[in-house]
Design an enzyme around this catalytic site. Structure first.
Site, PDB file in Angstrom:
ATOM      1  N   ASN A 210       6.981   3.315  58.095  1.00 31.23           N
ATOM      2  CA  ASN A 210       6.311   3.073  59.378  1.00 31.23           C
ATOM      3  C   ASN A 210       7.268   2.338  60.323  1.00 31.23           C
ATOM      4  O   ASN A 210       8.422   2.092  59.969  1.00 31.23           O
ATOM      5  CB  ASN A 210       5.021   2.271  59.151  1.00 31.23           C
ATOM      6  CG  ASN A 210       5.308   0.961  58.461  1.00 31.23           C
ATOM      7  OD1 ASN A 210       5.968   0.095  59.017  1.00 31.23           O
ATOM      8  ND2 ASN A 210       4.842   0.818  57.216  1.00 31.23           N
ATOM      9  N   PRO A 307      -0.795  -0.812  45.168  1.00 23.57           N
ATOM     10  CA  PRO A 307      -1.613  -2.017  44.986  1.00 23.57           C
ATOM     11  C   PRO A 307      -1.796  -2.728  46.320  1.00 23.57           C
ATOM     12  O   PRO A 307      -0.901  -2.690  47.171  1.00 23.57           O
ATOM     13  CB  PRO A 307      -0.776  -2.877  44.026  1.00 23.57           C
ATOM     14  CG  PRO A 307       0.582  -2.294  44.022  1.00 23.57           C
ATOM     15  CD  PRO A 307       0.485  -0.875  44.473  1.00 23.57           C
ATOM     16  N   ASP A 308      -2.947  -3.358  46.522  1.00 16.27           N
ATOM     17  CA  ASP A 308      -3.155  -4.161  47.726  1.00 16.27           C
ATOM     18  C   ASP A 308      -2.602  -5.552  47.435  1.00 16.27           C
ATOM     19  O   ASP A 308      -3.197  -6.333  46.681  1.00 16.27           O
ATOM     20  CB  ASP A 308      -4.647  -4.209  48.097  1.00 16.27           C
ATOM     21  CG  ASP A 308      -4.825  -4.794  49.494  1.00 16.27           C
ATOM     22  OD1 ASP A 308      -4.182  -5.819  49.792  1.00 16.27           O
ATOM     23  OD2 ASP A 308      -5.589  -4.219  50.283  1.00 16.27           O
ATOM     24  N   PHE A 325      -2.488 -10.006  58.262  1.00 16.06           N
ATOM     25  CA  PHE A 325      -2.405  -9.445  59.608  1.00 16.06           C
ATOM     26  C   PHE A 325      -3.205  -8.156  59.632  1.00 16.06           C
ATOM     27  O   PHE A 325      -3.336  -7.490  58.607  1.00 16.06           O
ATOM     28  CB  PHE A 325      -0.947  -9.139  59.981  1.00 16.06           C
ATOM     29  CG  PHE A 325      -0.250 -10.280  60.665  1.00 16.06           C
ATOM     30  CD1 PHE A 325       0.053 -11.445  59.979  1.00 16.06           C
ATOM     31  CD2 PHE A 325       0.119 -10.201  62.006  1.00 16.06           C
ATOM     32  CE1 PHE A 325       0.697 -12.501  60.600  1.00 16.06           C
ATOM     33  CE2 PHE A 325       0.771 -11.241  62.651  1.00 16.06           C
ATOM     34  CZ  PHE A 325       1.060 -12.392  61.947  1.00 16.06           C
ATOM     35  N   LYS A 339     -11.389  -6.832  57.521  1.00 14.51           N
ATOM     36  CA  LYS A 339     -10.295  -7.019  56.545  1.00 14.51           C
ATOM     37  C   LYS A 339     -10.326  -8.435  55.965  1.00 14.51           C
ATOM     38  O   LYS A 339     -10.065  -8.640  54.777  1.00 14.51           O
ATOM     39  CB  LYS A 339      -8.937  -6.762  57.204  1.00 14.51           C
ATOM     40  CG  LYS A 339      -8.615  -5.277  57.267  1.00 14.51           C
ATOM     41  CD  LYS A 339      -7.262  -4.977  57.878  1.00 14.51           C
ATOM     42  CE  LYS A 339      -7.147  -3.468  58.084  1.00 14.51           C
ATOM     43  NZ  LYS A 339      -6.064  -3.068  58.947  1.00 14.51           N
ATOM     44  N   LYS A 343     -10.747  -8.413  51.973  1.00 13.45           N
ATOM     45  CA  LYS A 343      -9.604  -8.865  51.166  1.00 13.45           C
ATOM     46  C   LYS A 343      -9.744 -10.326  50.758  1.00 13.45           C
ATOM     47  O   LYS A 343      -8.845 -10.892  50.152  1.00 13.45           O
ATOM     48  CB  LYS A 343      -8.305  -8.632  51.929  1.00 13.45           C
ATOM     49  CG  LYS A 343      -8.067  -7.145  52.248  1.00 13.45           C
ATOM     50  CD  LYS A 343      -6.701  -6.909  52.862  1.00 13.45           C
ATOM     51  CE  LYS A 343      -6.549  -5.455  53.296  1.00 13.45           C
ATOM     52  NZ  LYS A 343      -5.264  -4.873  52.917  1.00 13.45           N
TER      53      LYS A 343
HETATM   54  O1  PMT Z   1       7.444  -5.889  62.023  1.00 15.32           O
HETATM   55  P1  PMT Z   1       7.165  -5.871  63.517  1.00 15.32           P
HETATM   56  O2  PMT Z   1       7.822  -4.704  64.206  1.00 15.32           O
HETATM   57  O3  PMT Z   1       7.490  -7.194  64.163  1.00 15.32           O
HETATM   58  O4  PMT Z   1       5.599  -5.612  63.713  1.00 15.32           O
HETATM   59  C1  PMT Z   1       4.685  -6.565  63.269  1.00 15.32           C
HETATM   60  C2  PMT Z   1       3.426  -5.917  62.695  1.00 15.32           C
HETATM   61  C3  PMT Z   1       2.698  -5.160  63.790  1.00 15.32           C
HETATM   62  C4  PMT Z   1       3.798  -4.964  61.547  1.00 15.32           C
HETATM   63  C5  PMT Z   1       2.576  -7.110  62.129  1.00 15.32           C
HETATM   64  O5  PMT Z   1       2.297  -8.019  63.141  1.00 15.32           O
HETATM   65  C6  PMT Z   1       1.259  -6.611  61.539  1.00 15.32           C
HETATM   66  O6  PMT Z   1       0.267  -6.489  62.227  1.00 15.32           O
HETATM   67  N1  PMT Z   1       1.267  -6.360  60.213  1.00 15.32           N
HETATM   68  C7  PMT Z   1       0.110  -5.802  59.489  1.00 15.32           C
HETATM   69  C8  PMT Z   1       0.130  -4.305  59.600  1.00 15.32           C
HETATM   70  C9  PMT Z   1      -1.183  -3.684  59.137  1.00 15.32           C
HETATM   71  O7  PMT Z   1      -1.946  -3.196  59.855  1.00 15.32           O
HETATM   72  O8  PMT Z   1      -1.434  -3.802  57.948  1.00 15.32           O
HETATM   73  P2  PMT Z   1      -2.768  -3.233  57.223  1.00 15.32           P
HETATM   74  O9  PMT Z   1      -3.935  -3.144  58.093  1.00 15.32           O
HETATM   75  O10 PMT Z   1      -2.351  -1.984  56.540  1.00 15.32           O
HETATM   76  O11 PMT Z   1      -2.978  -4.360  56.194  1.00 15.32           O
HETATM   77  C10 PMT Z   1      -3.735  -5.547  56.428  1.00 15.32           C
HETATM   78  C11 PMT Z   1      -3.114  -6.669  55.648  1.00 15.32           C
HETATM   79  O12 PMT Z   1      -3.013  -6.305  54.270  1.00 15.32           O
HETATM   80  C12 PMT Z   1      -1.716  -7.034  56.062  1.00 15.32           C
HETATM   81  O13 PMT Z   1      -1.564  -8.422  55.953  1.00 15.32           O
HETATM   82  C13 PMT Z   1      -0.815  -6.300  55.058  1.00 15.32           C
HETATM   83  O14 PMT Z   1       0.425  -6.971  54.863  1.00 15.32           O
HETATM   84  C14 PMT Z   1      -1.678  -6.355  53.806  1.00 15.32           C
HETATM   85  N2  PMT Z   1      -1.499  -5.220  52.870  1.00 15.32           N
HETATM   86  C15 PMT Z   1      -1.798  -3.944  53.243  1.00 15.32           C
HETATM   87  C16 PMT Z   1      -1.690  -2.921  52.327  1.00 15.32           C
HETATM   88  C17 PMT Z   1      -1.254  -3.206  51.008  1.00 15.32           C
HETATM   89  N3  PMT Z   1      -1.120  -2.262  50.110  1.00 15.32           N
HETATM   90  N4  PMT Z   1      -0.955  -4.476  50.677  1.00 15.32           N
HETATM   91  C18 PMT Z   1      -1.071  -5.477  51.581  1.00 15.32           C
HETATM   92  O15 PMT Z   1      -0.778  -6.633  51.268  1.00 15.32           O
END
Ligand code: PMT
Length: 405
Positions: A210, A307-308, A325, A339, A343
C-alpha cells in the site's frame, strides 16, 4: 533547574544586529543543561565573531558547507542528526525566506533541509520587513511545515523605528525552547511503534502492498524519544532515515511485523500501531516468477488473512496501553470508534484520508484522537506536529501502572 538536561541544541545565528544576543542565549541554554553547537551564516560573522561563540559554547563554530576539514569531523548531515532542536536566533528575513522555500545554499539552510528534528525560528528584523506580505507568507508557510516561531517582540528597534520585529528577549526564547520538549513526560517508558507498509509476496519479484510512507510512524517515534521514552520502531520497508536514538527493527511482511510486535510488546508501556498492515497475504508464494503464458491468460491469487497485530497486543494480559490508527475515507469517526471497540484498544487515532493531500505518503495529516469518553481533533498540520500532540495526549491518558515519572 535543568529543564534542558541532555538536550542537544544547534543554534543557528544569521546576520542582523541582534546577533550579539546569541552569546547570552548560549549561556542561558547551558544554564538549563543544554549542549549547544553553533552554526553561523556568513552575514552573522559580520556582527559577532565565531571565536566568541566558540568560547561560550565550548565547541568549534560551524561556518562552511564546503569545508572539507569540518565536514570530515562533523559534517552537515551529522549535525542535522545530532540535534534534538535547531533554534535559529536571530533569524533574518532573508534566512526565513530561504528556509520557507527549502533552499540549501549554505551550511545552516542545508542542515535544516536534512533535519528530522523540530526547528524553531526567532525572527529579528525591521518592523517594515516583518510586516511585509512576503515575510508574513514565508512565516505562515514555515508554520504549516511544522516550524515553531518564537516572537518577535515589539518596541524600539536598532534602526530607531518602533514596531514588531525585535528579537524576543533571551529569557522568553529559553522558555519557549523548554516548552518545545514535552519535558520527559514519557521518561522511563518503553514505547513500541509499528510504521510503514507491509509487503506480501506473490512470487520472488511481486508483492501486495500500500501507499504508506512511514512518515507518521517515524514522526511519532521522534516525538516519543523527545518525551524521554525508549522507542522500538518496527518498520516495514520505507525510504526514511531511522530517527536518532530509535531501536529500529526492519520487517517486510505482516507476519514478520506480528512476530516482532509480540516479542517487543511484552513489557512495553505503550504500543502504537501506525503501520498500514496488509490484512491479507497470498496463501501460496510461488517459488518461481509467475509467467505470462499467453495473452489474455488469467492468474488467480488466493488470499488468506494475516494476524491482527494490534488486536493481539491489546489482548495480552497486563499488556501495554494500546493505540491504533484508523485511516478512513468516509464516516471517519464512526468507523474509527468501531475499530476501537472491535480491537479492544485504549485509544484510536481516526485518520481522514479522503483528501489525497494528507494522510498516506504526505507530509501533513489531520486526525481525531478518541479515548475513554473524550475526543479531540487535530486540524491539518505537519506529521511531526501531530505526533507531538498525540504523544502529549497519550502521556496524560496513561494509567499509573505504565507511568514511570
Ligand atoms: O505512513 P504514512 O504515509 O505517513 O501514512 C500514515 C498512515 C495513513 C498509514 C497512518 O496514519 C494510518 O492511518 N495507519 C493505519 C492504516 C489503517 O487504516 O489501518 P487499518 O484500518 O487497516 O488498521 C487499523 C489498525 O489496526 C491500525 O493501527 C493498524 O496498524 C492495525 N492493524 C491492521 C491490520 C492488521 N493485520 N494488524 C494490525 O495491527
Amino acid at each position: 533547574m535543568n529543564l534542558l538536561a541532555g538536550k542537544r541544541i544547534l543554534l543557528g545565528v544569521t546576520g542582523g544586529i541582534a546577533a550579539y544576543k546569541s552569546a547570552e542565549l548560549i549561556r542561558r541554554l547551558q544554564d538549563q543543561g543544554a549542549d549547544v553547537h553553533v552554526v553561523m551564516t556568513a552575514a552573522a560573522t559580520e556582527f559577532i565573531t565565531p571565536l566568541t561563540l566558540q568560547g561560550l559554547s565550548g565547541h568549534p563554530v560551524h561556518l562552511d558547507l564546503l569545508d572539507t576539514e569540518t565536514e570530515s569531523v562533523m559534517g552537515h548531515i551529522e549535525l542535522a542528526r545530532w540535534a534534538d532542536l535547531i533554534l535559529i536566533a536571530p533569524a533574518s528575513a532573508n534566512f526565513i525566506a530561504r528556509l520557507s522555500q527549502g533552499h540549501g545554499s549554505d551550511l545552516l539552510s542545508t542542515i535544516c533541509l536534512a533535519a528530522q528534528c523540530q526547528i524553531a525560528v526567532a525572527p529579528a528584523m525591521n518592523q517594515g520587513m516583518w510586516a511585509n506580505a512576503a515575510t508574513q507568507e514565508n512565516v505562515r508557510s514555515l508554520m504549516t511545515q511544522g516550524t515553531a516561531i518564537f516572537g518577535p517582540d515589539e518596541g524600539l528597534q536598532a534602526c530607531g523605528e518602533i514596531g514588531e520585529g525585535r528579537l524576543l528577549d533571551v529569557a522568553g526564547i529559553v522558555d519557549l525552547t523548554i516548552a518545545t520538549f514535552p519535558n520527559g513526560k514519557l521518561r522511563g517508558c518503553k514505547v513500541v511503534i509499528t510504521a510503514g507498509p507491509t509487503r506480501e509476496a506473490i512470487d520472488p519479484v511481486r508483492y501486495i502492498s500500500n501507499h504508506s510512507s512511514g512518515k507518521q510512524g517515524y514522526a511519532l517515534a521522534e516525538a516519543a524519544i523527545e518525551a524521554g521514552a525508549e522507542v522500538i520502531l518496527i518498520s516495514g520497508p520505507t525510504n526514511l532515515a531511522p530517527p536518532n536514538r530509535a531501536n529500529v527493527i526492519p520487517v517486510t511482511s505482516a507476519q514478520e511485523m506480528y512476530e516482532a510486535s509480540m516479542q517487543e510488546a511484552t513489557g512495553a508501556d505503550i504500543f502504537i500501531g501506525v503501520a498500514a498492515v496488509a490484512d491479507f497475504r497470498p496463501t501460496e508464494v510461488s517459488r518461481q516468477k509467475i509467467k505470462k503464458d499467453k495473452s489474455g491468460s488469467r492468474v488467480t491469487i488466493t488470499l488468506e488473512e494475516n494476524p491482527d497485530i494490534i488486536a493481539s497486543v491489546a489482548a495480552l494480559g497486563d499488556g501495554p496501553f494500546t493505540v491504533g490508527f484508523a485511516a478512513e475515507t468516509s464516516h471517519v469517526i464512526d468507523y474509527a470508534r468501531a475499530k476501537l471497540a472491535k480491537k479492544n484498544l485504549d485509544m484510536v487515532i481516526a485518520n481522514n484520508v479522503s483528501n489525497q493531500e494528507i494522510g498516506f505518503n504526505s507530509d501533513e495529516n489531520e486526525t481525531t484522537m478518541i479515548w475513554g469518553n473524550q475526543e479531540q481533533t487535530l486540524p491539518i498540520a505537519s506529521k511531526r506536529n501531530i505526533a507531538t500532540k498525540i504523544v502529549g495526549t497519550i502521556a496524560e491518558a496513561l494509567p499509573e501502572s505504565h507511568a514511570h515519572d
